[in-house]
Design a protein around this motif. Sequence first.
Motif, short mmCIF file in Angstrom:
data_model
loop_
_atom_site.label_atom_id
_atom_site.label_comp_id
_atom_site.label_asym_id
_atom_site.label_seq_id
_atom_site.Cartn_x
_atom_site.Cartn_y
_atom_site.Cartn_z
N GLU A 1 17.69 -13.98 7.02
CA GLU A 1 16.93 -14.92 6.46
C GLU A 1 15.72 -14.88 7.11
OE1 GLU A 1 15.04 -17.89 3.84
OE2 GLU A 1 16.39 -16.29 3.81
N ASP A 2 15.62 -15.17 8.50
CA ASP A 2 14.54 -14.98 9.16
C ASP A 2 13.60 -13.81 9.34
OD1 ASP A 2 15.13 -17.45 10.63
OD2 ASP A 2 16.18 -16.63 12.17
N VAL A 3 14.24 -12.65 9.14
CA VAL A 3 13.37 -11.39 8.80
C VAL A 3 12.82 -11.48 7.31
CG1 VAL A 3 13.84 -9.07 8.54
CG2 VAL A 3 15.08 -10.10 10.42
N TRP A 4 13.47 -12.03 6.34
CA TRP A 4 12.94 -12.20 5.17
C TRP A 4 11.73 -13.02 5.06
CZ3 TRP A 4 13.14 -9.41 0.85
CH2 TRP A 4 12.68 -10.08 -0.32
N GLN A 5 11.77 -14.15 5.87
CA GLN A 5 10.73 -14.97 5.75
C GLN A 5 9.35 -14.56 6.54
OE1 GLN A 5 10.47 -17.58 4.02
NE2 GLN A 5 12.58 -17.49 3.28
N GLY A 6 9.81 -13.48 7.48
CA GLY A 6 8.81 -12.82 8.43
C GLY A 6 8.00 -11.83 7.59
N LEU A 7 8.61 -11.55 6.37
CA LEU A 7 7.75 -10.54 5.53
C LEU A 7 6.80 -11.53 4.59
CD1 LEU A 7 10.71 -8.57 4.06
CD2 LEU A 7 9.01 -7.76 5.85
N SER A 8 5.67 -10.84 4.37
CA SER A 8 4.60 -11.23 3.38
C SER A 8 5.21 -11.51 2.08
CB SER A 8 3.37 -10.10 3.20
OG SER A 8 3.64 -9.41 2.48
N GLU A 9 4.61 -12.29 1.25
CA GLU A 9 5.08 -12.61 -0.09
C GLU A 9 4.95 -11.46 -0.89
OE1 GLU A 9 4.34 -15.77 -3.79
OE2 GLU A 9 3.67 -16.36 -1.76
N GLU A 10 4.04 -10.75 -0.66
CA GLU A 10 3.90 -9.43 -1.44
C GLU A 10 4.80 -8.63 -1.36
OE1 GLU A 10 0.00 -11.71 -1.05
OE2 GLU A 10 1.51 -10.82 0.31
N ASN A 11 5.26 -8.22 0.04
CA ASN A 11 6.27 -7.35 0.46
C ASN A 11 7.71 -7.84 0.03
OD1 ASN A 11 4.57 -5.41 1.35
ND2 ASN A 11 4.65 -6.21 3.62
N GLN A 12 7.81 -9.11 0.13
CA GLN A 12 9.21 -9.74 -0.64
C GLN A 12 9.03 -9.32 -2.04
OE1 GLN A 12 9.05 -13.80 -0.02
NE2 GLN A 12 9.48 -13.81 2.19
N THR A 13 8.19 -9.52 -2.69
CA THR A 13 8.17 -9.21 -4.38
C THR A 13 8.29 -7.67 -4.42
OG1 THR A 13 6.61 -10.94 -4.94
CG2 THR A 13 6.90 -9.23 -6.38
N ALA A 14 7.65 -6.81 -3.73
CA ALA A 14 7.84 -5.46 -3.77
C ALA A 14 9.38 -5.06 -3.52
CB ALA A 14 6.97 -4.69 -2.85
N ILE A 15 9.92 -5.51 -2.65
CA ILE A 15 11.28 -5.17 -2.11
C ILE A 15 12.37 -5.69 -3.20
CG2 ILE A 15 13.32 -5.53 -0.64
CD1 ILE A 15 10.95 -5.79 1.68
N THR A 16 12.11 -6.90 -3.72
CA THR A 16 12.92 -7.51 -4.68
C THR A 16 12.76 -6.53 -5.88
OG1 THR A 16 12.75 -9.68 -4.01
CG2 THR A 16 13.26 -9.36 -6.44
N GLU A 17 11.59 -6.03 -6.29
CA GLU A 17 11.42 -5.30 -7.75
C GLU A 17 11.97 -3.91 -7.39
OE1 GLU A 17 7.21 -5.10 -8.27
OE2 GLU A 17 7.32 -7.22 -9.27
N VAL A 18 12.06 -3.33 -6.21
CA VAL A 18 12.71 -2.03 -5.97
C VAL A 18 14.25 -2.20 -5.97
CG1 VAL A 18 13.44 -0.38 -4.23
CG2 VAL A 18 10.91 -1.07 -4.49
N LEU A 19 14.62 -3.30 -5.36
CA LEU A 19 16.08 -3.48 -5.59
C LEU A 19 16.86 -3.95 -7.02
CD1 LEU A 19 17.02 -5.54 -2.32
CD2 LEU A 19 16.92 -2.91 -2.89
N ASP A 20 16.04 -4.40 -7.69
CA ASP A 20 16.24 -4.55 -9.02
C ASP A 20 16.33 -3.57 -10.07
OD1 ASP A 20 16.73 -7.48 -8.60
OD2 ASP A 20 14.80 -8.12 -9.56
N ALA A 21 15.47 -2.59 -9.65
CA ALA A 21 15.50 -1.19 -10.54
C ALA A 21 16.48 -0.46 -10.16
CB ALA A 21 14.09 -0.73 -10.45
N LYS A 22 16.98 -0.54 -8.84
CA LYS A 22 17.81 0.27 -8.30
C LYS A 22 19.36 0.00 -8.98
CE LYS A 22 17.44 3.50 -6.42
NZ LYS A 22 16.72 4.68 -6.94
N ALA A 23 19.54 -1.36 -8.95
CA ALA A 23 20.62 -1.91 -9.51
C ALA A 23 21.02 -1.42 -10.95
CB ALA A 23 20.69 -3.68 -9.42
N GLU A 24 19.87 -1.52 -11.57
CA GLU A 24 20.05 -0.88 -13.03
C GLU A 24 20.43 0.71 -13.14
OE1 GLU A 24 20.32 -2.72 -15.63
OE2 GLU A 24 19.72 -4.77 -14.80
N GLU A 25 19.67 1.25 -12.10
CA GLU A 25 20.04 2.67 -12.07
C GLU A 25 21.53 2.99 -11.76
OE1 GLU A 25 17.31 5.13 -9.98
OE2 GLU A 25 15.60 3.73 -10.35
N SER A 26 22.01 2.12 -10.53
CA SER A 26 23.50 2.28 -9.99
C SER A 26 24.39 1.87 -11.13
CB SER A 26 23.65 1.49 -8.87
OG SER A 26 23.70 0.06 -9.15
N LEU A 27 23.76 1.14 -12.31
CA LEU A 27 24.90 0.85 -13.37
C LEU A 27 24.75 2.33 -14.46
CD1 LEU A 27 26.38 -0.90 -15.44
CD2 LEU A 27 24.15 -1.49 -16.37
#
Length: 328
Positions: A243-269
């Motif tokens: 959590e501390d690492v996550w809060q140390g990321l910019s909001e823009e990078n948090q959003t970018a990472i979340t979008e990548v992981l969401d897309a990869k989840a659908e691909e893994s399906l």
Amino acid sequence: MFMRTGQIIAVAAATLTALPAVAQELRYAHVGAEGDIQTRYAEEAAAEIEEATDGEVTVQVFPASQLGGVSEMVDGVRMGSIQMGHHDFASLAQIVPDVSVFNAPFIYRDGAHALAATDPQSSPALQQINEQLIEEGDVRIIGRIYRGARHISSNFEVKSPEDLAGKPFRAVPLDLWVSMVKGFGATPTPVEVAELPTALMTGLVVGQENPLTMITSNSLHEVQSHVAMTGHMQSVLAVFINEDVWQGLSEENQTAITEVLDAKAEESLQWAQDSEEDLVAELEEAGMTVITEEDGLDIDAFREKVLAQINTDFPEYEPLIEQIMAIE
């Protein structure tokens, strides 16, 4: 020619602005082996996160238990010595016991429902657990991976729980799995995965349950004759971060990472669904009999008995299971 103080400060500021940002490197650990869906997911996600954050966040992946087993990995993420990791939701039960509910049998309609129910952005059940993980362990779930459904293999035909009544059946040595096997109607016999082929060969157990990828990779078709396509568990893994690492990321990078992981989840399906069709054909070619509902497999009977057993053994899961099942 001399510059005034104000000019010097302006030049220095411009120089600092022109310097590239220092990339933040995240160490990402997991226990998956080469060729597994989870290994492909981590490698591709790492590359896409670096691209999506314009190089401000880089991810170094350590597969195959390079940074320790599951317990060591979870402890490392809690302390921040490992920034990210993934494994079964139940691996985080040492922080919040109720997180294991996301591994419970027969709570998902299919793989798509499993991904919806474990979406950190929209699942009320997952958000509730996530708040507890953050508070109790400084760990946040930010994504998930779909690995496929688990099915029953045996050395005889299985179409209903009555076919397994009183028979010794392999259970993963965890309370949730023992409860599930009791719901199957069988006698739970804990066996570590490394000992499973021998246990099946010697008759210590007459059946087991796992994704088809595991059945093929461990050559269980050599000691088992049938596969019942119960799909009783949808194998979903949690991707988590300190959590501390996550809060140390910019909001823009948090959003970018979340979008990548969401897309990869659908691909893994999609990866899992595509591979299952091929694996069924491969097992049939190896001589196994594959039993489906069209062949008389009574999945409803398994669902009813297993959920009744889970509700008896884990009554605290009931509100969360209701929330999960209600998700569209």
